[in-house]
Design a protein around this motif. Structure first.
Motif: not given
Ligand code: F6R
Length: 264
Positions: A23, A27, A30, A127, A191-192
């Motif tokens: 991750q 990004k 993040s 994220d 998102k996750k």
């Protein structure tokens, strides 16, 4: 849900840390959702090591912790702010101004909860959210009967959770019975989501999460609704699942697919 069954707690921590490594490398800025408790400690050690070796950087990352005891200052050794500083933030290249833990010392806790939600939204949403799980299926401090769409709010801890966490407080020390916690809806917005569980004492909760009905009686079962929830567990925590071989088969196939995609 993706169910990943590994040999032991060390493999669970390494697998979880790899998700965070990917991750951060995908990004740099993040937004990471973090957890406290015993389970993530080994994952944080993996991240500290990856940071030390230069494999990852937290320089541009932003973090939001799940929860905090209400009534404790961030300098209190049992506060979750103190825990995060000790277990992760003091050892990596993160800007502490970018780390958020719900304010346990808030004068107006209700407003502080709304403010926390607003800060998460302003950061662009989470994220990847890391989770542990309580023996009663709680995530964050969302105890059984928590609303499945709940947002950050003040919650009362169950006697079971207070007893489980009593090990961290000395006998004559004040142990809070209230907390500020992200809600289940807040967690589901990430998102996750990566839930780690190790040890046989989590096996019932894992079974209810993965194979039980979707119910507020097991708050973690709400993850069945999430599009990208990864449940990373060791053999002991998986021991009460009915479909162990099936989950292992799917994960092996997943690994093959990932290797194939990486080779393209
Ligand atoms: C901690 C948290 C809790 C813990 C859970 C499991 O921020 O949100 O839900 O993840 O109580 O704790 P351990 O890992 O100590 O078994």
């Amino acid at each position: 849900m993706q169910i990943v069954i590994l040999k032991n707690a060390a493999e669970v921590a390494a697998y979880g840390a790899d998700i965070f490594e990917k991750q951060l490398n995908r990004k740099a800025e993040s937004v990471l959702g973090l957890a406290t408790g015993s389970t993530p400690v080994a994952l944080y050690q993996n991240l500290i090591e990856k940071n030390r070796c230069g494999d990852i950087s937290f320089k541009d990352a932003v973090t939001f912790n799940l929860d905090e005891y209400l009534g404790l200052e961030g300098t209190h050794p049992q506060s979750y702010r103190f825990f995060m500083n000790e277990q992760l933030f003091n050892h990596v290249d993160i800007n502490k101004d970018h780390t958020h833990v719900p304010p346990g010392n808030a004068k107006n806790p209700v407003e502080a909860c709304q403010e926390y939600e607003a800060q998460i939204a302003a950061a662009g949403g989470i994220d990847v959210q890391l989770l542990g799980i309580g023996r009663n299926g709680h995530i964050g401090f969302n105890e059984p009967s928590s609303g499945l769409t709940s947002r950050t709010r003040v919650k009362t801890l169950t006697k079971e959770t207070i007893d489980d966490n009593a090990r961290f407080f000395s006998a004559d020390e004040y142990q809070p019975h209230l907390s500020i916690t992200m809600g289940i809806g807040t967690i589901l917005d990430a998102k996750k989501v990566v839930l780690l569980a190790t040890g046989e004492n989590k096996a019932e909760a894992v079974k209810a999460t993965v194979e039980g009905p979707l119910t507020a009686s097991c708050p973690a079962s709400a993850l069945q609704l999430h599009r990208d929830a990864v449940i990373v567990i060791d053999e002991a925590a998986a021991s009460k699942l009915d479909n162990i071989e099936f989950y292992k088969h799917i994960e092996a196939e997943n690994q093959k697919l990932q290797a194939h995609l990486a080779s393209l």
